[in-house]
Design an enzyme around this catalytic site. Structure first.
Site, PDB file in Angstrom:
ATOM      1  N   ALA A  14     -27.989  36.354 -29.444  1.00 45.41           N
ATOM      2  CA  ALA A  14     -28.665  35.046 -29.421  1.00 45.41           C
ATOM      3  C   ALA A  14     -27.722  33.931 -29.852  1.00 45.41           C
ATOM      4  O   ALA A  14     -27.742  32.834 -29.282  1.00 45.41           O
ATOM      5  CB  ALA A  14     -29.892  35.086 -30.320  1.00 45.41           C
ATOM      6  N   LYS A 161     -37.130  50.066 -26.471  1.00 48.55           N
ATOM      7  CA  LYS A 161     -36.668  49.134 -25.436  1.00 48.55           C
ATOM      8  C   LYS A 161     -37.324  49.447 -24.088  1.00 48.55           C
ATOM      9  O   LYS A 161     -37.682  48.547 -23.335  1.00 48.55           O
ATOM     10  CB  LYS A 161     -35.133  49.190 -25.302  1.00 48.55           C
ATOM     11  CG  LYS A 161     -34.371  48.719 -26.520  1.00 48.55           C
ATOM     12  CD  LYS A 161     -34.725  47.300 -26.944  1.00 48.55           C
ATOM     13  CE  LYS A 161     -34.240  46.222 -26.000  1.00 48.55           C
ATOM     14  NZ  LYS A 161     -34.638  44.871 -26.475  1.00 48.55           N
TER      15      LYS A 161
END
Ligand code: NDP
Length: 339
Positions: A14, A161
């Site tokens: 990020a 995930k």
């Protein structure tokens, strides 16, 4: 130029994505799960870009409803990166699965309610190339999915995930009409860190550099540079052809010995970088008492190769070479005093 939301703003990937979005002229809002992280994050990013001053940070936790409506309010696109990423295998898989899946759904529901259509989700190669029964295929593509029912080849993080990405696509199909979803599926992400606090995937390089990993298990991973993961997110956001698609982001496979060799060549004076192999029996024995070694033990002698042909077309170029990504991690870990 648009206003974009990046969830999990404090994370390794990020931070790179936020800097790239800001540099390209976008307005960026990020989510953090505790206000305590705000100042440190802004300060860390300000060292790389003057535009970090303009970064807006709001609070939202994947496990709570509060904050998500405000987070998505007024944005044109969402990059959903937040997801628990511990190095060790947890005792209870739900500790990872619940926040990963429910958090993705919270973000998508908030997006739908606010009329935000474009969502780019950081999934993982973990959602593609695990749970394999029998021989490993020569190459995995975006058409492949991890089989979470085969636990011997599917650790809790991998399940988290896979389940989160599936839940996102199911949401779009069943009740998320109007949501334009893309999944980005990176393999092990290396490359430059932007602050000393970054852990996750680059920690293996930190451990090699400072001697915390004294021996090299017979395992390996396919590597990608964080700058390419960020580029794939932005290209997907900008290209309508990416809607409804998954993109593997992966350069070359590297054994742990090959990673150590790159570090030896770059830093011959660092004598703690491991040279000795760790016998398989020792890896398996340590795995019984150590959750991090358990994660490595399940990869012994396996080679998973994921094709990055599709993302190269999206980006219109080759990916950054695996060894350059490894060197960039090492260089910036040293620069930031993290090793
Ligand atoms: P990081 O651990 O650095 O980032 C994860 C982010 O998620 C952090 O900002 C963390 O916040 C946040 N987060 C975790 N749990 C919660 C929660 N309950 N509520 C809100 N935020 C939460 O990992 P990366 O940057 O490496 O990973 C980013 C994404 O990329 C993840 O989805 C990961 O699964 C995926 N990915 C990563 C790969 C890699 O090799 N690094 C490979 C493939 C996919 P906090 O700082 O507060 O902990």
């Amino acid at each position: 130029m648009s206003k974009t939301l990046v969830t999990g703003a404090s994370g390794f990937i990020a931070q790179q994505l936020i800097l790239d979005l800001l540099e390209q002229g976008h307005e960026v809002r990020g989510t953090v799960r505790s206000a305590a992280k705000r100042d440190a994050l802004k300060q860390a990013l300000a060292a790389h870009s003057d535009r970090a001053r303009d970064l807006e940070l709001v609070e939202a936790d994947l496990e709570r409803d509060e904050g998500w409506a405000e987070a998505v309010d007024g944005v044109d696109a969402i990059h959903h990166l937040a997801s628990p990423f511990p190095l060790a295998v947890p005792k209870n898989p739900d500790d990872l699965i619940r926040p990963a899946r429910d958090g993705a759904l919270r973000v998508l529901r908030a997006a739908k309610a606010a009329g935000v259509s474009r969502v780019v989700l950081t999934s993982s190669g973990a959602a593609i190339a695990y749970g394999v029964r029998g021989a490993m295929p020569e190459r995995f593509t975006e058409a492949d999915w991890t089989d979470t029912t085969h636990a011997a080849d599917c650790r809790p993080y991998i399940a988290s995930k896979t389940i989160a990405e599936r839940a996102a696509w199911d949401f779009v199909a069943d009740e998320g009409q109007g949501i334009e979803l893309t999944a980005i599926n990176p393999v092990a992400v290396f490359g430059p860190i932007r602050s000393a606090e970054v852990k996750t995937s680059v920690d293996i390089i930190a451990r090699m550099l400072d001697g915390r990993l004294p021996m090299l298990p017979n395992a390996g991973i396919q590597v990608v540079d964080v700058r390419d993961v960020s580029a794939a997110h932005i290209a997907a956001m900008n290209d309508p052809a990416a809607i409804g698609e998954r993109y593997i982001v992966a350069d070359a496979f590297r054994t742990m010995r090959a990673v150590a060799d790159v570090l030896h060549a770059a830093y011959p004076e660092r004598t703690k970088i491991p040279r000795r192999g760790m016998p398989d029996f020792l890896v398996r024995a340590l795995a019984l008492v150590n959750g991090e070694v358990k994660a490595i033990a399940s990869e012994l002698h396996k080679q998973r190769i994921l094709s990055s042909e599709k993302v190269q077309k999206l980006l219109g170029r080759d990916l950054i070479a695996a060894d350059d990504a490894i060197r960039a991690s090492a260089e910036t870990l040293i620069e930031h005093g993290a090793v």
